[in-house]
Design a protein around this motif. Structure first.
Motif, PDB file in Angstrom:
ATOM      1  N   ARG A  42      46.611  44.206  33.791  1.00 20.34           N
ATOM      2  CA  ARG A  42      46.147  43.245  34.665  1.00 20.34           C
ATOM      3  C   ARG A  42      45.561  43.278  36.027  1.00 20.34           C
ATOM      4  NH1 ARG A  42      50.465  39.999  32.516  1.00 20.34           N
ATOM      5  NH2 ARG A  42      52.414  40.550  33.659  1.00 20.34           N
ATOM      6  N   VAL A  43      44.758  42.518  36.411  1.00 22.28           N
ATOM      7  CA  VAL A  43      44.131  42.887  38.030  1.00 22.28           C
ATOM      8  C   VAL A  43      44.057  41.654  38.623  1.00 22.28           C
ATOM      9  CG1 VAL A  43      42.311  43.818  39.251  1.00 22.28           C
ATOM     10  CG2 VAL A  43      42.815  44.923  37.074  1.00 22.28           C
ATOM     11  N   HIS A  44      44.805  41.609  39.813  1.00 19.05           N
ATOM     12  CA  HIS A  44      44.542  40.760  40.822  1.00 19.05           C
ATOM     13  C   HIS A  44      43.672  41.315  42.266  1.00 19.05           C
ATOM     14  CE1 HIS A  44      48.140  38.123  39.244  1.00 19.05           C
ATOM     15  NE2 HIS A  44      47.269  38.389  38.396  1.00 19.05           N
ATOM     16  N   ILE A  45      43.179  40.209  42.859  1.00 18.04           N
ATOM     17  CA  ILE A  45      42.322  40.762  44.005  1.00 18.04           C
ATOM     18  C   ILE A  45      43.066  39.473  45.317  1.00 18.04           C
ATOM     19  CG2 ILE A  45      40.289  41.521  43.102  1.00 18.04           C
ATOM     20  CD1 ILE A  45      38.789  38.793  43.748  1.00 18.04           C
ATOM     21  N   LEU A  46      42.858  40.054  46.236  1.00 17.20           N
ATOM     22  CA  LEU A  46      43.201  39.300  47.775  1.00 17.20           C
ATOM     23  C   LEU A  46      42.062  39.705  48.912  1.00 17.20           C
ATOM     24  CD1 LEU A  46      45.272  37.973  49.469  1.00 17.20           C
ATOM     25  CD2 LEU A  46      46.170  40.233  50.203  1.00 17.20           C
ATOM     26  N   ARG A  47      41.513  38.281  48.834  1.00 11.65           N
ATOM     27  CA  ARG A  47      40.609  38.363  50.188  1.00 11.65           C
ATOM     28  C   ARG A  47      41.593  38.158  51.463  1.00 11.65           C
ATOM     29  NH1 ARG A  47      35.852  33.983  49.099  1.00 11.65           N
ATOM     30  NH2 ARG A  47      35.380  34.821  51.161  1.00 11.65           N
ATOM     31  N   PHE A  48      41.150  38.966  52.633  1.00 14.66           N
ATOM     32  CA  PHE A  48      41.747  39.079  53.831  1.00 14.66           C
ATOM     33  C   PHE A  48      41.670  37.755  54.410  1.00 14.66           C
ATOM     34  CE2 PHE A  48      42.843  42.953  52.793  1.00 14.66           C
ATOM     35  CZ  PHE A  48      43.522  43.747  53.745  1.00 14.66           C
ATOM     36  N   ARG A  49      40.647  36.915  54.129  1.00 13.14           N
ATOM     37  CA  ARG A  49      40.288  35.670  54.892  1.00 13.14           C
ATOM     38  C   ARG A  49      41.273  34.517  54.523  1.00 13.14           C
ATOM     39  NH1 ARG A  49      33.520  35.326  55.729  1.00 13.14           N
ATOM     40  NH2 ARG A  49      33.526  37.099  57.066  1.00 13.14           N
TER      41      ARG A  49
END
Length: 340
Positions: A60-67
């Motif tokens: 599984r894949v997660h993403i993170l936005r720096f804002r």
């Protein structure tokens, strides 16, 4: 829709279990080589399973936005990947000016691995701009350059590409001797490269430049003549000969047609029937009778098979005693026997 929510609920439940006892169930090796590649604003995440990963493991894949730090979000469609699948992050990375990270985890029904993080990714900087669609045509002493972004899969991707296109770096090379120069033009779908020699071929290579992105692939050379080249001497000679022969052929046809029309207008000649030659005897008949004129001989006497009775006597006019000439008269002008 329910099929998309079930993996997400299972994932949240597993995250809750791991948060309660972090050490429990962590036995799978973490994924390797987690990376994000991008071409023309289409972003793809790839990875490799760690050595010893179970054959039935998923990822599984997660993403993170720096804002929005400390707010990892699962990626729909990338929650049960197999070892050979990739994850498309084009839509999740919708803000091309933001920065992102991604992480991948392996799991089975009873085991999980630790997360493996990717490098920081900035779409507007890290994407590779491929060559645009280019066409070149001549305009006398200039070239018309038409440039369009490559075909994109969605409106978001196309708009992001248009936002990146700021300037065109053009390398112009003259085919005849290899002389070349470069110039920068503001991006427009149609531009003009002026002050070129007419009737000369030029090749143009275009590279898209942006303010932030240094990764751009140039196009192949597109060549065109500024105006049509002059015909060679041999071609001109052949064309001249063809013109001369065509003109002669037209004149000949004209003479034939005119001659036929002139002949049809002339009166038809009357063909006279053949007449039998007749030579009258010189002298006069006794009694002053003149021989019958030739013009009074009927056509029936002059055509067909003439019999001996229809022919005049072979000797002169009859004498006083019928038939023989008088004494002292000469038999003049008498045709030879058998001639008519």
């Amino acid at each position: 829709m329910m099929g998309l929510w079930i993996p997400l609920l299972l994932h949240l439940h597993l995250d809750f279990v791991l948060s309660v006892s972090p050490a429990a169930g962590v036995s799978l090796p973490p994924p390797l080589n987690v990376s994000i590649t991008s071409f023309n604003m289409e972003h793809t995440l790839s990875f490799l399973p760690g050595p010893g990963t179970a054959a039935d493991a998923h990822f599984r894949v997660h993403i993170l936005r720096f804002r929005r730090k400390n707010s990892w979000k699962p990626v729909a469609g990338c929650l049960e990947l197999t070892a050979r699948q990739t994850c498309n992050l084009t839509r999740p990375f919708k803000d091309s000016l933001d920065q992102y990270k991604a992480r991948v985890q392996a799991f089975t029904p009873s085991q999980v691995s630790s997360w493996t993080l990717s490098e920081q990714f900035h779409p507007v900087i890290d994407t590779v701009l491929g060559p645009p669609d280019v066409s070149v045509s001549g305009c006398g002493n200039c070239l018309v350059l038409q440039v369009r972004p490559p075909v994109a899969r969605g409106l978001q991707q196309r708009q992001q590409l248009l936002d990146l296109y700021r300037e065109l770096h053009c390398l112009v090379r003259r085919t005849r001797d290899g002389a070349q120069f470069s110039l920068n033009l503001p991006y427009e779908e149609e531009s003009v490269i002026s002050y070129l020699q007419p009737e000369v071929e030029y090749c143009v290579t275009v590279t898209v430049t942006t303010v932030f992105n240094p990764h751009a692939v140039p196009t192949k050379a597109h060549c065109a003549f500024t105006s049509p080249p002059p015909a060679s001497s041999s071609v001109r000679v052949v064309l001249g000969l063809l013109f001369v022969f065509s003109l002669l052929g037209l004149l000949l046809v004209g003479f034939v047609v005119y001659g036929g029309q002139l002949t049809s207008k002339l009166p038809r000649q009357q063909h006279l029937p053949r007449i039998l030659s007749y030579i009258p005897l010189q002298g006069q008949n006794p009694g002053g009778a003149q021989p019958e004129p030739l013009s009074q001989i009927s056509a029936s006497q002059t055509h067909g098979d003439a019999t001996a009775d229809s022919l005049p006597a072979r000797h002169g006019p009859a004498g006083p005693r019928g038939g023989r000439p008088a004494e002292g008269e000469e038999d003049e002008g008498l045709p030879s026997s058998g001639s008519v």
